[in-house]
Design a protein around this motif. Structure first.
Motif, short mmCIF file in Angstrom:
data_model
loop_
_atom_site.label_atom_id
_atom_site.label_comp_id
_atom_site.label_asym_id
_atom_site.label_seq_id
_atom_site.Cartn_x
_atom_site.Cartn_y
_atom_site.Cartn_z
N LYS A 85 0.89 -1.17 0.00
CA LYS A 85 0.00 0.00 0.00
C LYS A 85 0.92 1.20 0.00
CE LYS A 85 -2.86 2.59 3.15
NZ LYS A 85 -3.17 2.69 4.57
N ASP A 86 0.81 2.03 -1.01
CA ASP A 86 1.76 3.13 -1.20
C ASP A 86 3.18 2.56 -1.11
OD1 ASP A 86 -0.50 4.76 -1.33
OD2 ASP A 86 -0.48 5.00 0.87
N THR A 87 3.95 3.02 -0.10
CA THR A 87 5.33 2.52 -0.03
C THR A 87 5.46 1.39 0.98
OG1 THR A 87 5.76 4.20 1.62
CG2 THR A 87 6.34 4.74 -0.64
N GLN A 88 4.38 1.05 1.61
CA GLN A 88 4.42 0.05 2.68
C GLN A 88 4.23 -1.35 2.09
OE1 GLN A 88 1.46 1.10 5.53
NE2 GLN A 88 2.26 -0.26 7.11
N ILE A 89 5.22 -2.21 2.27
CA ILE A 89 5.09 -3.58 1.75
C ILE A 89 5.07 -4.55 2.93
CG2 ILE A 89 6.08 -5.35 0.24
CD1 ILE A 89 7.61 -3.15 -1.17
N VAL A 90 4.06 -5.39 2.97
CA VAL A 90 3.98 -6.32 4.11
C VAL A 90 3.76 -7.76 3.64
CG1 VAL A 90 3.01 -4.53 5.60
CG2 VAL A 90 1.49 -6.14 4.44
N ASP A 91 4.02 -8.68 4.55
CA ASP A 91 3.85 -10.10 4.29
C ASP A 91 2.36 -10.43 4.38
OD1 ASP A 91 3.79 -12.82 4.28
OD2 ASP A 91 5.22 -13.09 5.92
N ALA A 92 1.81 -10.98 3.32
CA ALA A 92 0.38 -11.28 3.29
C ALA A 92 0.00 -12.41 4.25
CB ALA A 92 -0.04 -11.66 1.87
N LYS A 93 0.99 -13.11 4.75
CA LYS A 93 0.69 -14.23 5.65
C LYS A 93 0.73 -13.82 7.12
CE LYS A 93 2.24 -17.67 2.34
NZ LYS A 93 3.08 -18.82 2.05
N SER A 94 1.02 -12.55 7.37
CA SER A 94 1.11 -12.10 8.75
C SER A 94 -0.08 -11.21 9.11
CB SER A 94 2.41 -11.33 8.97
OG SER A 94 2.32 -10.54 10.15
N ILE A 95 -0.88 -11.67 10.04
CA ILE A 95 -2.06 -10.88 10.44
C ILE A 95 -1.63 -9.54 11.00
CG2 ILE A 95 -2.18 -11.97 12.73
CD1 ILE A 95 -5.23 -10.83 10.77
N MET A 96 -0.53 -9.56 11.74
CA MET A 96 -0.06 -8.31 12.34
C MET A 96 0.21 -7.26 11.25
SD MET A 96 3.40 -7.63 14.50
CE MET A 96 4.47 -8.15 13.18
N GLN A 97 0.96 -7.70 10.23
CA GLN A 97 1.34 -6.74 9.20
C GLN A 97 0.17 -6.33 8.33
OE1 GLN A 97 4.90 -7.93 7.14
NE2 GLN A 97 6.06 -7.30 8.93
N VAL A 98 -0.67 -7.29 7.99
CA VAL A 98 -1.81 -6.96 7.14
C VAL A 98 -2.73 -5.97 7.85
CG1 VAL A 98 -3.88 -7.87 6.03
CG2 VAL A 98 -1.70 -9.06 5.77
N THR A 99 -2.94 -6.18 9.14
CA THR A 99 -3.80 -5.26 9.87
C THR A 99 -3.17 -3.88 9.95
OG1 THR A 99 -4.13 -7.17 11.28
CG2 THR A 99 -5.37 -5.21 11.83
N MET A 100 -1.85 -3.88 10.09
CA MET A 100 -1.15 -2.60 10.20
C MET A 100 -1.29 -1.74 8.93
SD MET A 100 2.37 -3.45 12.10
CE MET A 100 2.77 -2.83 13.69
N LEU A 101 -1.62 -2.35 7.81
CA LEU A 101 -1.84 -1.58 6.59
C LEU A 101 -3.02 -0.63 6.75
CD1 LEU A 101 -1.51 -4.02 3.55
CD2 LEU A 101 0.05 -2.21 4.22
#
Lengths: 578, 111
Positions: B46-62
């Motif tokens: 999302k914009d410049t933020q790249i996260v692991d799709a398998k991590s709930i923590m990271q996906v929620t942080m988007l």
């Protein structure tokens, strides 16, 4: 040298090395470990994640069809986070990189996530912060809970310094090595105080900053009589306290001589002294200290001490062991008085806003019938092996009492059908510990075999004072006219209905208040076993005439100050003579 | 999923979130669960933020709300299928009968 004032809750003096433990769940101190211990910390983290996952999975299973789907979602969120590889990796990396303890690393990472969440403009996400804190708390509970091993494997005497102690921690105490307790939080009737008194360990609570002032390895003094805590005392101070400690031990020995003498007032009124216990082994201590039986067996420890919910057999074994250790004499088993604690709160999604007015005690039992049934079955089965009574806590209205009695009757029928023996005439009583119960004691008395006055809760609910809150704890006063009037009323209701009445709160173990209780007509007191000799000494020093006069005067006062002043001066002259 | 062809090694797609709740906790969990079913490494940007799709923590942080454009990329044997499936979830939301675990729905209905 530093001297801190607190509240002395268990008498005696301890001069020892300090062990500082972090029982405070919300502020984990930054602490690093030597490089050799890093693997152990990572292992602890893994274990905590595993335990927490198992715990949530169990909750999810047991409550699968109980709650609505939103709540199921919350369990799912917890599980997703606990299994999140990125999250787990981040925490483990932090332990390795910074050599942090597992709990500190958990705290740092999850707080970071929480901060991130809370800064999100999307309110739905920002509100999920509480879930993150909840997950943090759950993990810390497992990590810090396992720290009690530190206290289990002691090889030399120590003073335990903590923010507060949980039942799990105190249950693991080895009396041989724990010589004193000092906590930041707590009050006269908090959990730590009760356990310390029951184990006879000197304790001072409400010190606010004990954990900040004392470091592990410091020499400290706990003075449970004067409520002081001394960190790194000078030689002179140590000497003074040593003398004082010796004098205290001498006084104890003096009291020990009373053990075999009857608890009778000077003018011949027999007073029954019983023990309040939480563990079966304490039944023996109650007898050794001159008690005639167990007036209050608190059964919460079966729940708080174990990693699984106790089975009927666990209950039964505990009761049988208590009966065995008691040998003879009566035992009053109080059904679980859970609420606002680890056991019930872990089963909740969000903590209750007002747990003391919430789902606790008999209310909790009546809403968790399988749990209640297991305990009642065990009590009934044990009832053929001794003089067993059932006591229901926190009854506030007649319907609750009838419902609880109806459940007992049903279980009796089941046992009958299954050919299992029980005492059909087992006495059933209730705790009178709310103003509601006290004011309707006339009606309640008609439907029970005995009353037990729980003064701690009665005072707390009557005076609207949280006895553990340091800021208002001073308002908690057994001598308050409202409290005395309620106790008088309860006694009169019991007398009218010709049923027994016991006092089983802290008040029954306080030298100052015992004469007033006797004067109000109460002749059965149940108290922490180590306090029995002292109270017996009071009983043997007074006459009923004196006590009645004291009670009459106290009831006529309009402030508790007057009552306290009166008792102080009277007791000084009485005990001075005795 | 067993086609070992090289052209499947990498896949990407831009997706607009149509799900009413955006990637809130429940849809995010479903998204992450689905991602975890694939072998490929999957990320969401999302914009410049790249996260692991398998991590709930990271996906929620988007904190991706409805209307957000996300870039979904996958690398691995089942990359293409992964991107297609996940994109579908983001675009169409999760059909209620698919997202719920069926076994749990069999429990007694509350009165």
């Amino acid at each position: 040298m530093e001297i801190i004032k607190g509240i002395g809750v268990s008498p005696g003096v301890a001069i020892c090395t300090a062990v500082v433990i972090d029982a405070e769940e919300y502020r984990v101190p930054r602490r690093s470990v030597p490089p050799g211990q890093i693997r152990k910390e990572v292992q602890r983290l893994r274990q905590a994640l595993l335990d927490a996952t198992r715990e949530v999975t169990n909750l999810q299973i047991t409550q699968a069809d109980l709650w609505d789907s939103r709540i199921k979602d919350i369990f799912a969120v917890h599980l997703h986070f606990l299994r999140d590889r990125t999250l787990r990796g981040q925490i483990a990396d932090l332990i390795k990189k910074e050599k942090f303890t597992a709990e500190y690393a958990v705290s740092v990472i999850l707080r970071d996530v929480a901060r991130h969440f809370s800064q999100t403009p999307d309110t739905y996400i920002s509100e999920r912060v509480s879930d993150i804190y909840d997950i943090e708390r759950r993990l810390l509970r497992h990590l810090i809970g396992s720290r009690r091993e530190d206290l289990e494997h002691l090889t030399e005497p120590v003073v335990v310094v903590a923010h507060d102690l949980t039942p799990t921690q105190t249950a693991a105490f080895d009396k041989k090595y724990i010589n004193g307790i000092a906590t930041n939080a707590g009050g006269r009737t908090s959990h730590t105080a009760i356990v310390a008194r029951s184990l006879g360990i000197p304790a001072v609570v409400a010190l606010n900053e004990a954990t900040a002032k004392a470091a592990a390895g410091d020499t400290v003094i706990v003075d449970g009589d004067r409520g002081t805590f001394v960190v790194n005392p000078d030689v002179q101070t140590v000497k003074e306290y040593q003398r004082y400690a010796d004098a205290f031990i001498e006084h104890e020995h003096e009291l020990d001589e009373l053990v075999h003498l009857p608890a009778v007032t000077k003018d011949g009124q027999k007073i029954t002294l019983l023990g309040n216990i939480e563990f079966p082994y304490e039944a023996e201590i109650a007898l050794q200290k001159g008690g005639e039986g167990v007036g209050l067996y608190r059964t919460e420890y079966l729940y708080l001490d174990a990693d699984h919910e106790p089975t009927e057999e666990d209950h039964y074994q505990a009761y049988m062991e208590t009966l065995r250790r008691l040998g003879h004499g009566q035992i009053t088993i109080r059904t679980v008085d859970l609420g606002a604690d680890k056991f019930t709160q872990q089963r909740r999604i969000s903590p209750e806003r007002n747990p003391f007015l919430g789902l606790r005690s008999i209310r909790y039992c009546l809403q968790n019938l399988p749990l209640f049934t297991r305990q009642i079955r065990a009590i009934l089965r044990a009832s053929v092996h001794g003089e067993v009574k059932i006591l229901f806590p926190l009854v506030t209205n007649l319907m609750e009492l009838r419902q609880a009695k109806w459940i007992v009757a049903n279980i009796k029928e089941d046992l009958e059908e299954q050919g299992i023996e029980y005492d059909d005439g087992i006495p059933i009583g209730i705790m009178i510990e709310t103003p509601a119960a006290a004011l309707t004691a006339d009606d309640l008395a008609d439907e029970v075999d005995f009353f037990s006055i729980g003064t701690n809760d009665l005072i707390q609910y009557t005076l609207a004072v949280d006895r553990v809150n340091e800021n208002v704890a001073w308002l908690y006063s057994p001598g308050h006219p409202a409290v005395l009037q309620l106790i008088k009323r309860i006694y009169q209701s019991a007398k009218r209905a010709k049923i027994d009445v016991t006092v089983c709160g802290e008040m029954a173990s306080e030298i100052e208040y015992v004469p007033i209780l006797l004067g109000l007509g109460l002749t059965t007191l149940s108290l922490a076993p180590p306090r029995i000799p002292e109270i017996k000494k009071v009983v043997r020093s007074v006459t009923m005439a004196q006590c009645r006069r004291l009670a009459r005067k106290a009831l006529s006062f309009d402030t508790d100050k007057q009552t306290i002043n009166l008792i102080r001066s009277e007791m000084e002259s009485i005990l001075g003579k005795g | 999923m067993t086609r070992p062809s090289t052209e499947n090694d990498y896949a990407e797609r831009m997706v607009e979130i149509r799900h009413e709740e955006g990637l809130h906790m429940r849809p995010a969990m479903q998204f992450v669960d689905c991602a975890n079913n694939f072998e490929s490494q999957i990320s969401v940007q999302k914009d410049t933020q790249i996260v692991d799709a398998k991590s709930i923590m990271q996906v929620t942080m988007l904190a991706a709300t409805r209307g957000t454009i996300l870039k979904c990329t996958a690398r691995g044997r089942d990359a293409r299928e992964a991107v297609e499936t996940l994109a579908k979830i983001l675009e169409e939301g999760i059909p209620p009968d698919k997202g719920q675990e069926k076994s749990k729905e069999k429990g007694p209905k509350p009165p």
